[in-house]
Design a protein around this motif. Structure first.
Motif, mmCIF file in Angstrom:
data_model
loop_
_atom_site.group_PDB
_atom_site.id
_atom_site.type_symbol
_atom_site.label_atom_id
_atom_site.label_comp_id
_atom_site.label_asym_id
_atom_site.label_seq_id
_atom_site.Cartn_x
_atom_site.Cartn_y
_atom_site.Cartn_z
ATOM 1 N N ILE A 98 0.992 -1.092 0.052
ATOM 2 C CA ILE A 98 -0.012 -0.073 0.094
ATOM 3 C C ILE A 98 0.925 1.403 -0.148
ATOM 4 O O ILE A 98 0.540 1.969 -0.708
ATOM 5 C CB ILE A 98 -1.018 -0.021 1.363
ATOM 6 C CG1 ILE A 98 -1.864 -1.314 1.167
ATOM 7 C CG2 ILE A 98 -1.660 1.121 1.142
ATOM 8 C CD1 ILE A 98 -2.638 -1.583 -0.038
ATOM 9 N N VAL A 99 1.862 1.236 0.833
ATOM 10 C CA VAL A 99 2.869 2.345 0.765
ATOM 11 C C VAL A 99 3.347 2.392 -0.827
ATOM 12 O O VAL A 99 3.672 3.452 -1.167
ATOM 13 C CB VAL A 99 3.792 2.120 1.761
ATOM 14 C CG1 VAL A 99 5.152 3.169 1.638
ATOM 15 C CG2 VAL A 99 3.402 2.310 3.173
ATOM 16 N N ALA A 100 3.848 1.514 -1.198
ATOM 17 C CA ALA A 100 4.306 1.376 -2.595
ATOM 18 C C ALA A 100 3.339 1.787 -3.834
ATOM 19 O O ALA A 100 3.672 2.697 -4.519
ATOM 20 C CB ALA A 100 5.053 0.087 -3.194
ATOM 21 N N LEU A 101 1.915 1.513 -3.549
ATOM 22 C CA LEU A 101 0.915 2.104 -4.396
ATOM 23 C C LEU A 101 0.838 3.443 -4.331
ATOM 24 O O LEU A 101 0.790 4.170 -5.274
ATOM 25 C CB LEU A 101 -0.358 1.395 -4.040
ATOM 26 C CG LEU A 101 -1.761 1.675 -4.640
ATOM 27 C CD1 LEU A 101 -1.631 1.581 -6.025
ATOM 28 C CD2 LEU A 101 -2.664 1.104 -3.927
ATOM 29 N N ALA A 102 0.831 4.065 -2.932
ATOM 30 C CA ALA A 102 0.382 5.466 -2.979
ATOM 31 C C ALA A 102 1.594 6.232 -3.483
ATOM 32 O O ALA A 102 1.594 7.303 -4.381
ATOM 33 C CB ALA A 102 0.246 5.690 -1.293
ATOM 34 N N ARG A 103 2.956 5.779 -3.290
ATOM 35 C CA ARG A 103 4.091 6.399 -3.878
ATOM 36 C C ARG A 103 4.009 6.279 -5.208
ATOM 37 O O ARG A 103 4.493 7.429 -6.102
ATOM 38 C CB ARG A 103 5.452 5.798 -3.473
ATOM 39 C CG ARG A 103 6.647 6.366 -3.552
ATOM 40 C CD ARG A 103 7.762 5.886 -2.792
ATOM 41 N NE ARG A 103 7.701 5.995 -1.549
ATOM 42 C CZ ARG A 103 7.701 5.189 -0.409
ATOM 43 N NH1 ARG A 103 8.076 4.135 -0.902
ATOM 44 N NH2 ARG A 103 7.780 5.640 0.615
ATOM 45 N N ALA A 104 3.582 5.232 -5.970
ATOM 46 C CA ALA A 104 3.677 5.221 -7.453
ATOM 47 C C ALA A 104 2.678 6.304 -7.933
ATOM 48 O O ALA A 104 2.724 6.892 -9.000
ATOM 49 C CB ALA A 104 3.183 3.596 -7.846
ATOM 50 N N LEU A 105 1.573 6.392 -7.224
ATOM 51 C CA LEU A 105 0.484 7.526 -7.596
ATOM 52 C C LEU A 105 0.659 9.044 -7.348
ATOM 53 O O LEU A 105 0.110 9.809 -7.316
ATOM 54 C CB LEU A 105 -0.874 6.981 -7.034
ATOM 55 C CG LEU A 105 -1.320 5.809 -7.407
ATOM 56 C CD1 LEU A 105 -2.615 5.261 -6.593
ATOM 57 C CD2 LEU A 105 -1.919 5.784 -9.028
ATOM 58 N N GLY A 106 2.261 9.012 -6.765
ATOM 59 C CA GLY A 106 2.687 10.230 -6.411
ATOM 60 C C GLY A 106 2.349 11.020 -4.941
ATOM 61 O O GLY A 106 2.612 12.032 -4.764
ATOM 62 N N HIS A 107 1.899 10.070 -4.117
ATOM 63 C CA HIS A 107 1.827 10.403 -2.598
ATOM 64 C C HIS A 107 3.045 9.747 -1.626
ATOM 65 O O HIS A 107 2.661 8.487 -1.392
ATOM 66 C CB HIS A 107 0.329 10.148 -2.241
ATOM 67 C CG HIS A 107 -0.834 10.217 -3.360
ATOM 68 N ND1 HIS A 107 -0.807 11.831 -3.379
ATOM 69 C CD2 HIS A 107 -1.361 9.949 -4.162
ATOM 70 C CE1 HIS A 107 -1.979 11.965 -4.290
ATOM 71 N NE2 HIS A 107 -2.280 10.792 -4.834
ATOM 72 N N GLU A 108 3.554 10.646 -0.887
ATOM 73 C CA GLU A 108 4.754 10.144 -0.121
ATOM 74 C C GLU A 108 3.801 10.036 1.290
ATOM 75 O O GLU A 108 4.428 9.276 2.235
ATOM 76 C CB GLU A 108 5.829 11.097 0.040
ATOM 77 C CG GLU A 108 6.590 11.246 -1.219
ATOM 78 C CD GLU A 108 7.207 9.906 -1.418
ATOM 79 O OE1 GLU A 108 7.688 9.008 -0.433
ATOM 80 O OE2 GLU A 108 7.389 9.435 -2.583
#
Length: 301
Positions: A98-108
């Motif tokens: 989920i952390v990787a998903l958010a990061r891939a969508l531009g959200h740290e």
């Protein structure tokens, strides 16, 4: 064709080696990730997601092993072998997705809400990634370690599926695969306070998704009787706590099973709002306006 959340854009996002998640995204503003429970998919958030998307970026994935997301093979020995790859269905691994998903969508950094199994993933994400999770909500679940502690005697029969899927690989998968619609449908019927909240087309989508994911669903539950307990115990013994604002929304299971749910959660969280509600288990579908309001209250803290 499976139902979708109207107005949401669908995509597949790689989050780990060989694992991509099916995700629905809509809205703009501060990001909120919503994680589904059992025996459901991201569709359980359809009403709440539409509400929050009015002023937030809302991200609704299918967890690994569920729905249209990838279903990697279980590596059951990984939890006890420090040299092995991370256990495929450890909540630590699923939280990292989920952390990787958010990061891939531009959200740290992002707010995170989970229901049931998704709440266990959200709980682990809050412990493992405190600088990433700004706000946390857990719906109708106890932390894994506490859940096993309170299930005892004849009252534990309510959680028979937990014990069944905790067994070694083979028998649980064969038993469930022999009558998957009866097995998964049992929980949809038993746990629903208002059966009308899950219309026929959504129920069919849930059953279709579960029927195609028996091994990975069992692996998810098996991890909660093994590696997840180890991770929770290490954190409890080490004094690790949730530091972000936390909202917990639960049915009053404590009265029936003999525990104080708020006290159990308070042992994990510095900033807790605990709400006891009269809805059925599928509260995001049965009372979406109330759940959206509670999440907005959390985001304002």
């Amino acid at each position: 064709m499976a139902p979708v959340i109207p107005g949401f854009d669908y995509r597949r996002v790689p989050v780990a080696d060989g694992v991509s998640l099916n995700v629905a995204v809509a809205g703009s503003g501060s990001p909120v990730v919503l994680l589904h429970g059992f025996p459901q998919t991201h569709l359980m958030w359809r009403h709440v997601a539409a509400d929050l998307a009015a002023d937030h970026t809302v991200i609704c994935p299918d967890l690994r092993g569920y729905g249209a997301s990838d279903k990697p093979a279980e590596n059951i020995d990984a939890g006890s072998d420090p040299d092995a790859a991370p256990a495929a269905y450890a909540k630590r691994t699923m939280a990292a997705d989920i952390v990787a998903l958010a990061r891939a969508l531009g959200h740290e950094r992002f707010a995170l809400a989970g229901h049931d199994r998704g709440a266990l993933v959200a709980f682990r994400a809050g412990l493992d990634h405190p600088a990433t999770i700004t706000h946390l909500a857990c719906l109708d679940v106890l932390p894994t370690l506490d859940m096993w502690d309170v299930l005892h005697g004849t009252t534990a029969a309510v959680g028979f599926h937990l014990f069944l899927m905790a067994q070694p690989p083979g028998l649980p998968e064969r038993m469930i695969a022999a009558c998957p619609d009866d097995f998964f449908g049992h929980f949809l019927d038993l746990w629903a306070g208002d059966p009308r909240a899950i219309p026929a087309e959504v129920r069919t989508a849930y059953l279709d998704a579960c029927r195609a994911a028996v091994p990975s669903i069992v692996a998810d539950y098996r991890a909660s009787a093994g590696v997840d307990v180890d991770h929770d115990r290490a954190d409890r013994d080490g004094g690790r706590r949730l530091t972000m604002p936390l909202t917990v929304i639960q049915q009053d299971w404590g009265a029936a099973l003999g525990y104080d749910a708020a006290a159990l959660w308070r042992a994990w969280a510095d900033d807790l709002e605990h709400l006891t509600v009269g809805y059925g288990h599928f509260m995001a579908e049965e009372a979406p306006a109330d759940i959206a309001k509670a999440l907005r209250g959390l985001l304002a803290r």
